[in-house]
Design an enzyme around this catalytic site. Structure first.
Site, mmCIF file in Angstrom:
data_model
loop_
_atom_site.group_PDB
_atom_site.id
_atom_site.type_symbol
_atom_site.label_atom_id
_atom_site.label_comp_id
_atom_site.label_asym_id
_atom_site.label_seq_id
_atom_site.Cartn_x
_atom_site.Cartn_y
_atom_site.Cartn_z
ATOM 1 N N THR A 230 39.914 -9.741 55.117
ATOM 2 C CA THR A 230 38.825 -9.555 54.138
ATOM 3 C C THR A 230 37.850 -8.452 54.520
ATOM 4 O OG1 THR A 230 37.684 -11.399 55.220
ATOM 5 C CG2 THR A 230 38.925 -11.892 53.218
ATOM 6 N N HIS B 259 32.364 -2.069 64.540
ATOM 7 C CA HIS B 259 33.229 -2.321 65.705
ATOM 8 C C HIS B 259 32.479 -3.091 66.788
ATOM 9 C CE1 HIS B 259 35.151 -1.316 69.589
ATOM 10 N NE2 HIS B 259 36.265 -1.461 68.901
ATOM 11 N N CYS C 122 41.895 -13.936 58.116
ATOM 12 C CA CYS C 122 41.548 -13.603 59.495
ATOM 13 C C CYS C 122 40.475 -12.520 59.567
ATOM 14 C CB CYS C 122 42.786 -13.177 60.283
ATOM 15 S SG CYS C 122 43.694 -11.805 59.545
ATOM 16 N N ARG D 237 -4.159 -27.052 52.670
ATOM 17 C CA ARG D 237 -2.978 -26.840 53.504
ATOM 18 C C ARG D 237 -1.803 -26.321 52.680
ATOM 19 N NH1 ARG D 237 -3.421 -30.140 58.304
ATOM 20 N NH2 ARG D 237 -5.333 -31.354 58.282
#
Length: 928
Positions: A819, A496, A883, A137
């Site tokens: 960022t 976008h 943000c 296994r």
């Protein structure tokens, strides 16, 4: 070439590519102690390491022995009945994949361990008298169910099976059934003979004998099946080994190789399991659920894995082996019935399950076998559950005083939080039509629209719609807003479509490079299949799969348990989570999901209404300052209404409004849109040719690095001044209504203190003038109060802004790192084009993670760290936030907490993930 011939050629090519891929994926060798690479479990033998004697934590055991081996060791310590076994360590996996053979010391240790197993059980491997049968296994340190291979019943051959069936005629059927299973599994896993060919033979004999289950086949039928299986293998130019030792070695190697099967590689990518972990191999004595009607096999969870309810959940089959439970040929029975059929084993199973859950202090998933009424547990592992179940169980364990709140937060994964927020696709056997990047989770179906106007038309007709584009732009926002999902053929995870889709909570799949989207002719094509406008398709934003047709989904609700659980995150975390929200609906959703304010309100999306966009175009295309001011005044009422609605939704929570940022070309009409050109030219009272010339003047070669951000506020001051006036008047109206307001005004994309000082001076004057105009006789005290409710700041998106952070900090109340653009400008990579090569970089491990998803701490992070340190030294009260998309990424959030950010902001649907990540980062920081 015939269709069948093409299919065979394609399969052959695919197999060759996979073999090359397997070789290419072998990583540099780690150090190996070959004398300690094999460990016994449940027994001891001189010269072989005992798993129980291995020193270290359970996590270390999993790292060395794999999850399956570590679980067996723990159960052996608890005196829970497990079949004895020995384990070849995970470190051997990469060694084998590079060498393509087992080292001689490992083979020697394997022989010793097998001899010990024989002596412990008083059986012999390959014997015709007292045969020892074994299973081989796989077992990675984290469960990868079904992704790697297992082989059962090793140790039989035709001669041994014939002898045993004659010696034990009452068990002849059992021995031939075991041999049949061995040939099928071994030949499929090791010799690569197609599984379906064996199933066709089996089905033929089930039909011939008029039985539904394999367990009802006669001895003579099983003998013939085994013969036909052997012939099938021989006709495939393969050889099924009759030597049991040869079977064992081949099986061990095949299980190691299964670490690099296509499905295992894909699963690792989905679950971020490192490639160099490897799998262990556990060689375990067989126990037989197919021995007789007092034998059984099954799977059971200590709590319901779908709902989290505290009750046993599982299934079992009488007279069967493990693979029968999942094969679907026979219908398993619910676990609660077992106490009627096998009462003693059922009672022992319940006791074992209770001990295991208490020992591991986590919900367990157990595989068991009952051999002639005697219970054996084959493996135990932490249960894989639905997101709702995982959340419910974490909450239960706190209520049961088995966990502290802080520990419970670690029990729910970030992927599970995603699942909590979006509908998911029900299990399906349908094959995806095409596959892209899973940009925004959830699942949805709808009619295909290739432009926003068609999307709106479908929506007005009460039709669910999926917008399909090569890539979206801000002009598509109306179509996106009415669509259930978004599909693009280009673009990356922060394109976008991806960013806006996540922000709007839309299911989104991007970067489907095989999909050719012909927007002009309203069709898309891939692999010879054409999708016309109006066709139904289904998106799975959690996997990136796209299906033809409508598939059912499962809705998800945000219940009381979830709300209480995430309240714990806020109690633990010191860094508030804000939301990026541009509309009242998004603001409302953000607050419902626990956002403590808005960290980014992007104003550009507010202008894409059909009427607003035309006025905006007239303003920026006008060559007269007076005309621009007049047209800006017409937009003022719209902006004020937008801001008031958002402020009211957020109640007394802070709202940070970013002044207009994107390049002007995104607002300009397309030159081939003659109707719009004529309307604009007429309204501006200029010839159409002159208007076209003006559009050309505003066109940019590289708009993302050009005329955008604060540069717009300098060259088109009417825009920023109108926005600031709208904010001032909104603030005044709300204060007059008796409402609390906390407003931040953010200037984007600054590169120098000169431009920042220039804009702050002008805009603050506009703000003061607007307040005075709102109340012609303002008292000084009232003005001071209004000023105190407003903070001025800037968005740091450029390396130069980071370097001069101290100078910027002296001018503002807050800074927020954008960022997304900071990553673009630091790495010199366009995020929209990154999808063309980032997958290659990730595959070749040139990037550890996509830098647009997880912050590049070594590069971009160093700039941020420098800027924060210098800025705070210059302005002790400076507020620092982020943000960009990284504000919703757990690994990035850990970095932001470490350098003491005041807040993070992300898309509304990522707020719960960020809340959990902020709490976990806080705990990690405290534990250092």
């Amino acid at each position: 070439m015939s269709k069948a011939g093409r299919k065979m050629t394609a399969q052959k090519s695919r197999k060759q590519n996979l073999n090359q891929q397997m070789t290419a994926r072998v990583l540099p060798l780690r150090s190996h102690n070959l004398q300690e690479s094999v460990a016994t479990i449940g027994y001891q033998y001189p010269g072989v390491t005992s798993g129980i004697s291995i020193q270290g934590t359970y996590d270390y055991l999993k790292e060395r022995l794999g999850g399956k081996g570590a679980g067996l060791v723990e159960m052996a310590k608890l005196k829970i009945p497990v079949p004895p076994a020995f384990n070849l360590s995970t470190s051997l996996c990469q060694l084998y994949l590079q060498r393509q053979n087992l080292p001689e010391p490992v083979i020697k240790q394997t022989r010793l361990a097998l001899i010990g197993l024989e002596k412990f059980l008083k059986k012999r491997f390959g014997s015709t008298e007292h045969p020892l049968l074994i299973s081989v296994r796989s077992g990675a340190r984290i469960s990868m169910p079904g992704m790697m291979d297992t082989i059962l019943n090793l140790g039989l051959n035709r001669e041994i099976t014939q002898h045993l069936s004659k010696r034990f005629p009452d068990r002849a059927r059992f021995w031939w059934d075991c041999y049949r299973r061995l040939i099928q599994m071994f030949s499929n896993v090791v010799l690569q003979v197609e599984h379906a060919q064996f199933e066709r033979i089996l089905q033929h004999w089930r039909t011939k004998e008029k039985v539904k289950a394999d367990s009802d086949l006669s001895v003579s039928a099983l003998q013939m099946i085994c013969k036909e299986y052997e012939n099938l293998v021989e006709n495939a130019d393969k050889k099924f080994p009759q030597d049991p030792w040869e079977q064992l070695l081949h099986a061990i190697e095949a299980v190691f190789r299964s670490w690099n099967t296509e499905r295992a590689i894909h699963y690792r990518k989905l679950t971020n399991i490192p490639e160099d972990w490897g799998t262990s191999v556990t060689v375990q004595a067989m126990v037989f659920g197919n021995l007789n009607d007092k034998s059984a096999t099954g799977v059971v969870f200590t709590r319901d894995p779908s709902t989290g309810e505290r009750k046993l959940y599982g299934e079992y089959l009488i007279n069967a082996q493990g693979e029968d439970v999942v094969a679907g040929i026979r219908t398993p029975r619910p676990i609660h019935q077992m106490k009627k059929e096998l009462p003693e084993a059922a009672s022992e199973l319940v006791k074992a399950l209770d001990r295991l859950e208490k020992h591991f202090n986590e919900v367990q998933d157990i595989e068991f076998t009952i051999e002639n009424e005697r219970l054996f547990i084959l493996q135990t592992r932490t249960a894989k559950r639905s997101a709702q179940a995982a959340l419910q169980n974490a909450f239960q364990f706190v209520q049961e005083k088995r966990l502290k709140k802080e520990a419970a937060l670690e029990r729910v994964s970030y992927d599970q939080v995603k699942q909590l927020l979006h509908p998911t696709l029900k299990a399906t056997s349908e094959k995806p039509f095409v596959r892209g990047l899973p940009a925004s989770p959830g699942a949805c179906s709808g009619r295909v629209a290739f432009d926003p106007e068609t999307a709106l038309a479908f929506a007005r007709a009460q039709q669910k719609v999926i917008l399909v584009r090569q890539e979206t732009s801000p002009e598509d926002i109306m179509g996106m807003s009415v669509s259930e999902g978004i599909l693009t053929s280009t673009g990356g995870m922060t394109s976008h479509a991806a960013v806006v889709g996540r922000g709007m909570g839309k299911t989104c799949v991007v970067g489907c490079s095989e999909l050719h989207v012909d927007e002009q002719n309203h069709r898309a094509e891939a692999f010879g299949i054409t999708i016309e406008e109006g066709s139904l398709i289904t998106l799975n934003g959690s996997t990136g799969d796209v299906y033809v047709g409508e598939l059912p989904t499962e809705p998800v609700t945000w219940g009381d348990t979830a709300r209480k659980f995430f309240q714990w995150t806020d109690e633990v975390a010191s860094m508030p989570v804000l939301a990026n929200a541009d509309t009242p609906d998004q603001a409302r959703l953000a607050r419902e999901l626990g956002a403590q304010g808005i960290g980014l309100c992007r104003t550009e999306h507010m202008f894409f209404d059909k009427e607003r966009i035309r006025n905006f175009r007239r303003m920026i295309l006008s060559e007269s300052v007076e005309q621009r001011e007049e047209l800006a005044a017409e937009l003022l009422a719209y902006q004020k209404s937008d801001f008031l609605q958002i402020f009211r939704e957020m109640k007394d929570l802070s709202v940070c409004v970013r002044l207009l940022d994107p390049p002007l070309h995104e607002f300009l009409p397309k030159l081939d849109d003659q109707d719009e050109i004529k309307v604009l030219a007429d309204s501006l009272r200029i010839p159409a040719g002159r208007l076209v010339q003006r559009i050309h003047q505003l066109h940019e070669v590289n708009p993302m690095l050009g005329h955008r951000g604060c540069r717009l506020g300098i060259t088109f001051p009417e825009i920023y001044e109108m926005q600031v006036q709208a904010l001032a008047e909104s603030l005044f109206d709300l204060i007059r209504e008796g409402k609390k307001v906390a407003l931040k005004i953010m200037i984007p994309l600054v590169m120098s203190t000169e431009e920042l000082s220039y804009l702050l001076r002008r805009l603050k004057n506009v703000f003061e003038r607007s307040l005075s105009n709102a109340d012609p006789t303002p008292e000084a005290q009232q003005l001071r109060k209004l000023r105190s409710l407003v903070k001025w700041g800037t968005m740091i998106e450029l390396p130069r802004a980071c370097v001069i952070g101290a100078e910027i900090a002296r001018l503002v109340d807050f800074i927020s790192f954008g960022t997304n653009d900071l990553t673009q400008t630091t790495l010199g990579i366009s995020r929209d084009d990154a999808t063309k090569f980032i997958p290659t970089y990730l595959d070749k491990q040139l990037f550890r993670k996509d830098p647009f998803e997880t912050l590049d701490v070594q590069g971009v992070g160093k700039l941020i760290e420098w800027a924060v340190r210098e800025s705070r030294a210059a302005n002790a009260t400076l507020e620092v936030g982020i943000c960009g998309e990284h504000g919703g990424d757990p690994e990035s959030i850990e970095f932001f907490r470490r350098i003491q950010f005041n807040n993070v902001s992300c898309s509304p649907f990522r707020v719960p993930i960020a809340r959990l990540a902020a709490a976990c980062a806080e705990q990690k920081q405290k534990n250092k």
